[in-house]
Design an enzyme around this catalytic site. Structure first.
Site, short mmCIF file in Angstrom:
data_model
loop_
_atom_site.label_atom_id
_atom_site.label_comp_id
_atom_site.label_asym_id
_atom_site.label_seq_id
_atom_site.Cartn_x
_atom_site.Cartn_y
_atom_site.Cartn_z
N ASP A 288 0.72 -1.23 -0.10
CA ASP A 288 -0.01 -0.04 0.02
C ASP A 288 0.85 1.27 -0.02
O ASP A 288 2.16 1.01 0.20
CB ASP A 288 -0.82 -0.12 1.21
CG ASP A 288 -2.09 0.99 0.93
OD1 ASP A 288 -2.01 1.79 0.10
OD2 ASP A 288 -3.09 0.83 1.65
N TYR A 289 0.27 2.40 -0.17
CA TYR A 289 1.07 3.68 -0.38
C TYR A 289 2.03 3.91 0.77
O TYR A 289 1.54 4.21 1.85
CB TYR A 289 -0.21 4.69 -0.14
CG TYR A 289 0.08 5.95 -0.80
CD1 TYR A 289 -0.34 6.36 -1.88
CD2 TYR A 289 0.60 7.16 0.08
CE1 TYR A 289 -0.05 7.72 -2.68
CE2 TYR A 289 1.12 8.26 -0.59
CZ TYR A 289 0.55 8.55 -1.73
OH TYR A 289 0.67 9.93 -2.13
#
Ligand code: NOJ
Length: 763
Positions: A288-289
């Site tokens: 994820d980011y």
């Protein structure tokens, strides 16, 4: 005995399977050869470059703005680009990659296409309320058709995190609380995005997220810790991810959270033992980011250490953090990662590009003509209207206030009345917010001059201006009225006074749910409740059209408001769909995919809980020294699976084909369902089971099947569910997937609470 024709068909089918298998084996061999040859020409820097996913020079769903994107593409330091918003820019970036980088490796372009691309469908929790797998698959198919025409080939969806905590804002992005329903939806979405052929120009590679257990964040606070028994994980939380993978999802995204002491993005057990070894996943894993960088704050080391840790644990691509790009070479030199670790990751990323057909034609996904044809076309908008109508859940309809007659004057009152930008709901990064009709505009459009609509905003969204600002970010602004509340209400009441019926458009703004939007108080904001109370005092019929991205506590509203229609956030065609349902052109059929509690203090509240050693006696809501609260009963306000219709359905007696299920046998559970009202309508017939005695404790009910029926007035239909040993299996204390002999209860009904029960035994 099979007929000759049947045998011929079977033989052909078998040959087809053999042929398909041979084809996919050949495809894999070709892919292996191609990727191996390419990798034999790659430098270590170029291999690491493939693991780097950057932003497109603008902050879209986070705060990172990647730098030097152009030169990095030319140097082969970028494998994927994230959230690039126009086909022109995608084309330009791809041209740089395939014409100006040494090895001409195409870029993969990803985006959060979560519930539609330009044609927006209801938020995922709303789509789940349709319990309509075909519809959900179609919405994903349309999203893929539109997004791919604009050059995208990868979506960060489906989000399959089970969540039982309505405080967590991201409950809006998933399918709710249930393992079985969530698993079926996960499959439908993967099928919709990926179609039959990932290399077709109108498909997107799916990315199942957030692996894993993100929806179980402690206290419903986003990004918070998860700590869970393996037993619960395997039985309740992991199955939807596995279902998406079994359906062929090409990629997986890690979660931000810590799992039993090891953050998901560094969790080797999760990504290698479970995902690869137990489930046989062959695609690639993206973080994820900035999730690699966040491992530093989790306390696992500096950027070099955490990047190495996460690669070795099983991550292949680093989303926007550039930890891989900047440290893996050093780690290789220092022996902290091996060349084989980097090769594994690079190979899987290249394979994804191969499967998408990008090596064959890097521009196959960009097609201006197709974009013009498909984006927001009439067919897609019609589907969005249907999907919205099917997502709405009628929570209350006392005295048949609904459907309304198409006549007279209707007053539309409330802060959600005239805000188009809030209709698509959270996670609609690609939506054209400025051109999305508001509830008012959509309703006027749908109703023409059959009904006169007067309107007023009635109140602010929230009393606290700073809270309202936090709750209306990303262009979802709702203007504030700084006059004294009483003055605003008085004006709204004057407008309401002209009407025969009042529609109160209240609830949450779209950004009150979604990422980083957790709430401790999950009621309708107080300032809106005060408006609602005043509207009720007029004595006119009041319909609450509720906007929400999560289950809310509606105890007061349920007691006082005659009709409540929960419309979540319905997407582009919300307004028209609300008109369709309020005025009876569409009969509501949505059923809640998550329990609505009476009080936030009951959370997490879900139907498939364990019995405990001290359950309440039937019909009691409080007993001393039993499992309960002093102040509120254990009951939900609206149970899982609940939703009313304008018609009524009567269930006949539940029958079982046998009370003794053999291991290789089948038990048929049947019931007649009749439409006993005046409207054609849809009913979701739900089947639950309970294992009454086992080697481990089992939930009091578990959904194991459902069927959506469409019945004309007076029509009835028999529904038959086949139960086999497979449906009774669970992971025991040793994590073996078994069905244990003994007695089971089977329940069938209209929601998780209102069911009939029968018993049977598994031999
Ligand atoms: C963070 C979110 O958790 C994830 O769901 C999303 O796909 C990425 N940001 C990219 O926007």
């Amino acid at each position: 005995m099979k007929t000759h024709t049947q045998l011929v068909i079977l033989a052909c089918l078998a040959l087809g399977i053999v042929k398909n298998e041979a084809f996919s084996q050949q495809h894999n061999n070709d892919m292996d050869r191609f990727v191996s040859e390419l990798m034999s020409r790659m430098t270590i820097d170029e291999k690491i470059g493939q693991l780097n996913l950057v932003t497109a020079g603008e902050a879209v769903t986070g705060s990172v703005v990647s730098t030097d994107v152009e030169s990095k593409i030319k140097e082969g330091k970028i494998g994927g680009i994230f959230s690039m918003s126009t086909p022109q820019r995608i084309r330009a970036a791809q041209e740089l990659a395939v014409n100006h980088s040494r090895l001409k490796i195409p870029i993969i372009f990803g985006m959060d296409v979560i519930h539609g691309y330009k044609t927006m469908f209801p938020i995922p929790l709303g789509l789940a309320a349709s319990w309509d797998m075909e519809l959900i698959q179609e919405t994903a198919r349309i999203a893929a058709m539109e997004a791919s025409a604009d050059g995208l080939n990868w979506t960060f969806s489906p989000m399959v995190d089970i969540s039982r905590d309505a405080r967590w804002g991201r409950i809006s992005e998933g399918s709710g609380e249930d393992t079985y329903l969530g698993s079926r939806i996960a499959e439908a979405m993967v099928r919709g995005y990926q179609g039959d052929d990932l290399a077709a120009h109108n498909t997107l590679m799916a990315c199942v997220k957030h692996f894993a257990l993100y929806g179980a964040a402690e206290a419903g606070r986003d990004y918070n810790t998860t700590d869970m028994s393996l037993h619960r994980m395997y039985n309740e939380y992991l199955p939807p991810y596995k279902a998406a993978i079994d359906a062929g999802a090409g990629s997986v995204m890690t979660a931000f959270n810590d799992i039993n002491g090891v953050p998901a993005t560094a969790n080797k057990w999760l990504m290698t033992d479970v995902l690869r070894n137990q489930w046989g996943f062959t695609g690639f894993v993206v973080t994820d980011y900035t999730a690699v960088n966040e491992l530093i704050d989790h306390g696992l080391g500096d950027l070099q250490e955490v990047s190495a840790l996460s690669l070795k644990a099983g991550v292949e691509m680093d989303m926007v953090g550039e930890g891989f790009l900047t440290t893996l070479k050093k780690s290789l030199d220092e022996g902290k990662v091996s060349a084989a670790d980097i090769d594994r990751a690079c190979r899987l990323v290249l394979e994804a590009k191969y499967k998408l057909g990008l090596f064959e034609d890097p521009f196959r996904y960009i097609d201006d003509n197709r974009a013009k044809e498909v984006i927001l076309n009439a067919e897609h908008l019609a589907k969005a209207r249907t999907a919205a109508g099917k997502s709405f859940v009628l929570l209350k309809n006392e005295g048949h206030v609904l459907p309304l007659k198409k006549q007279g004057t209707v007053a539309l009152i409330g802060p959600l009345t005239n805000t188009g930008a809030n209709m698509p709901g959270t996670w609609s990064v690609s939506a054209d917010l400025e051109n999305t009709p508001s509830l008012l505009e959509g309703m006027c459009d749908a109703l023409g001059n059959q009904v006169k609509i007067v309107h007023h905003h009635g109140s602010n969204l929230l009393e606290d201006a700073a809270y309202q600002e936090r709750a209306t970010m990303f262009g979802r602004t709702i203007p504030r009225d700084e006059r004294p509340e009483q003055e605003v209400i008085a004006e709204a009441l004057a407008v309401a006074g002209q009407a025969d019926v009042i529609i109160a458009a209240l609830g949450e703004s779209s950004e009150m749910s979604g990422e980083s939007s957790s709430r401790t108080d999950i009621s309708i904001p107080a300032v809106q409740q005060r408006l609602l109370a005043k509207l009720l005092e007029t004595g006119k019929p009041v319909v609450l059209v509720l906007f929400t991205g999560r289950p809310l506590t509606l105890t007061w509203e349920n007691e006082h408001v005659p009709a409540i229609l929960n419309v979540w956030f319905g997407g582009t065609e919300t307004g028209k769909a609300v008109a369709d349902v309020l005025f009876g052109d569409v009969n509501p059929s949505g059923k809640l995919p998550a329990t609505f509690p009476q009080h936030v203090g009951q959370v997490p509240l879900y139907y498939s809980h364990k019995n405990t050693g001290r359950p309440l006696a039937d019909g009691q809501w409080f007993q001393k020294f039993r499992s309960n609260y002093l102040d509120v009963s254990n009951d939900p306000l609206y149970p899982f699976g609940y939703g009313l219709s304008y018609t009524t359905f009567a269930y006949g007696e539940l029958t079982l084909s046998t009370t003794e299920l053999q291991r290789d046998g089948k038990l048929q559970v049947s019931v007649d369902v009749a439409n006993t009202g005046d409207y054609a309508g849809e009913e979701v017939v739900q089947l639950y089971i309970r294992d009454l005695a086992g080697s481990v404790t089992r939930p009091v009910k578990e959904l194991k099947g459902f069927r959506k029926l469409h019945l004309a007035p007076g029509q009835s239909q028999q529904v038959t569910f086949d139960l086999t040993e497979e449906d009774l299996k669970f992971y025991n204390a040793e994590l073996e997937y078994v069905a244990e002999p003994g007695e089971f209860a089977v329940f069938v009904g209209t929601n998780a609470r209102d069911v009939q029960e029968k018993r049977f035994t598994l031999q």
